[in-house]
Scaffold this motif. Structure first.
Motif, PDB file in Angstrom:
ATOM      1  N   CYS A   1      22.324  35.017  10.853  1.00  7.21           N
ATOM      2  CA  CYS A   1      20.816  34.383  10.708  1.00  7.21           C
ATOM      3  C   CYS A   1      20.468  34.692   9.485  1.00  7.21           C
ATOM      4  O   CYS A   1      19.900  33.538   8.574  1.00  7.21           O
ATOM      5  CB  CYS A   1      19.983  35.102  11.809  1.00  7.21           C
TER       6      CYS A   1
ATOM      7  N   SER B   1      24.511  27.300  12.475  1.00  9.64           N
ATOM      8  CA  SER B   1      23.074  28.111  12.259  1.00  9.64           C
ATOM      9  C   SER B   1      22.120  27.203  11.324  1.00  9.64           C
ATOM     10  O   SER B   1      21.128  27.169  11.650  1.00  9.64           O
ATOM     11  CB  SER B   1      23.280  29.593  11.806  1.00  9.64           C
TER      12      SER B   1
ATOM     13  N   ASN C   1      19.059  31.369  16.318  1.00  8.89           N
ATOM     14  CA  ASN C   1      20.045  32.195  16.514  1.00  8.89           C
ATOM     15  C   ASN C   1      19.873  33.323  17.477  1.00  8.89           C
ATOM     16  O   ASN C   1      20.863  34.108  18.116  1.00  8.89           O
ATOM     17  CB  ASN C   1      20.242  33.040  15.041  1.00  8.89           C
TER      18      ASN C   1
END
Length: 505
Positions: free
Chosen positions: A189, A353, A380
């Motif tokens: 993330c 992501s 995420n």
């Protein structure tokens, strides 16, 4: 001046006014991006993160002139542990011998990488994200539905992809699975938060330690003498398993199609389409072939040694890797290699992501007002919530999910082929100057029809633990992605002429 001439002049003036208005909107949009239009974007600017979302990238903002970007972007993801675990499924989950695993592992990645390479070209050509381009490919309505599906795919893939890495860390000691999932999601993330530049730099170099560990594993496998070819009798059941394994590999490689353009919007529009496409195909298929075949070879050790088979049964991919590198092998250094290889999951999750935030913004204009950075964090942590329960049913979850991705992607490819080749007749058929104006986009009726045809094809030909279609029962295998492309293409072409005739776009 005649009435017709006055009318033409009036239309030209309206077009010029509209063009000037769009240019003013683009200038204002760039100003907001440079200044930071909200609190989250201001934080992003402070740490030099990319804050641009689904907004089109102007030509003067395209800084990526390195044509090797498509070559290196997927080197690391396809040398990650998830690729190795996909290769292991050939012998363990589908009961295939090594010869058939090689054939599937060499041919399918090449074919599956071609659509990803083609979609990547659109990103550089138009400076638009993939799920914004979907509105042109499949129509406004279906384009937004595909964007929603892509959000689910990205979140689900991120959740599943960390599982073999967590298994490897768990096999080393007392790390609880939930903690392993948390570690990978947080690191991914943070890196995805920074955006385009960080992702390309990380993927360009992070494959090197993975490759070194793989060579160490090859040496240990040779020394252990556990490899067997294990020839089969070519029965009908095995032929069906080959088809199902092909669908799994297709989902793993071609699953990047609904996101491919996202990673090249900062390349100039005059970058050679051939270079982008060919570099992408090579950069995806070569490492994938290596890792799939290698994973199959390692998994053959479970056929010759009961302790290896038990390690795989107890802790799946992590147990087998631990057996090769640590137990009766390299001990402390082997554990270090296991950790290095486990960290490769980050490389595979980074692009997803990044794209999940962009696909979320493409669903609805109001969602686009919330920053890419914020959606990146939210997506995420949703994947974290999914990854923990999925850890305990990894093999079924992995194969089922990759197959489902393949179903969705194959329908998407079939519809796109029809629109781009038959109706747009190439890149000259697109006007993306005002991509948010739905009056300039296909409505999406044909896209819905093509999608429903594809769903029908999937229901008839899919082969999963929870459902087996009529065609799949006949051949004892999954042939859905091949049929979906053809059936969705046909369905779209049946409806599109009527959409053009009665709706005019």
């Amino acid at each position: 001046m005649s009435f017709e001439e006055k009318k033409r002049n009036s239309v030209n003036e309206d077009e010029l006014f509209s063009l000037d208005e769009r240019r003013l909107q683009e200038v204002e949009q760039e100003r907001r991006l440079e200044d930071g239009s909200n609190f989250i974007n201001k934080i992003g600017l402070m740490v030099n993160a990319e804050i641009r979302g689904v907004e089109r990238v102007p030509e003067d903002k395209r800084f990526d002139r390195n044509w090797t970007s498509p070559l290196t972007l997927f080197l690391s993801p396809n040398l990650a542990i998830s690729a190795l675990s996909t290769g292991m499924m050939g012998p363990t989950y589908y009961s295939l011998d090594f010869k058939r695993c090689i054939i599937c592992g060499v041919l399918v990645p090449i074919v599956s990488a071609i659509p990803v390479g083609c979609y990547a070209v659109f990103g550089a050509k138009f400076g638009l994200r993939q799920q914004i381009l979907s509105r042109y490919f499949t129509g406004n309505i279906m384009g937004r539905i595909f964007a929603f599906f892509n959000v689910i795919s990205c979140i689900g893939w991120n959740a599943i992809n960390v599982l073999p890495a967590v298994q490897m860390l768990v096999s080393l000691g007392k790390l609880p699975p939930w903690a392993g999932c948390l570690i990978f999601v947080v690191i991914t993330c943070i890196m995805a938060f920074f955006g385009y530049k960080v992702i390309h730099v990380y993927e360009r170099w992070s494959w090197i330690p993975n490759l070194i560990v793989y060579f160490i594993m090859i040496a240990r496998m040779v020394k252990a003498k556990k490899f067997v070819w294990e020839a089969h009798d070519g029965s009908k059941v095995e032929a069906g398993n080959v088809l199902s394994y092909i669908t799994t590999i297709f989902g793993f490689v071609a699953g990047w199609s609904p996101s491919a353009a996202d990673y090249f919007v900062y390349m100039p529009s005059d970058t050679s389409p051939f270079k982008i496409c060919s570099a992408m195909v090579v950069g995806m298929s070569v490492p994938c072939i290596f890792t799939l075949v290698l994973g199959s070879a390692f998994a053959m050790g479970t056929k010759s040694d009961e302790s290896w088979n038990q390690a795989f049964e107890d802790n799946s991919v992590g147990g087998l890797v631990n057996k090769i590198l640590v137990e009766d092998s390299l001990h402390g250094f082997g554990k270090f290699c296991v950790v290095i290889l486990a960290m490769s999951a980050i490389a595979n999750n980074l692009p997803g992501s990044y794209s999940l935030a962009l696909a979320t913004q493409a669903i609805w204009s109001k969602l686009a007002r919330f920053p890419r950075l914020g959606w990146c964090v939210i997506g995420n942590f949703v994947s974290l919530a999914l990854s923990i329960p999925a850890y305990y049913v990894f093999a079924d979850t992995m194969t089922n999910f990759l197959s489902i991705i393949g179903y969705n992607v194959s329908i998407y490819i079939g519809i796109t082929l029809a629109e781009h080749c038959v109706y747009r007749k190439g890149f000259k058929g697109y006007d993306v100057t005002n991509f948010n104006d739905i009056s300039t986009l296909p409505v999406g009726i044909a896209g819905i029809v093509g999608f429903l045809f594809g769903v029908m094809s999937t229901v008839l030909s899919m082969n999963q633990t929870w459902y087996v279609g009529v065609i799949a029962r006949k051949i004892l295998g999954d042939i859905s992605f091949e049929l979906n492309i053809v059936i969705a293409f046909i369905g779209y072409n049946l409806a599109r002429p009527f959409e053009l005739k009665y709706l005019g776009r």
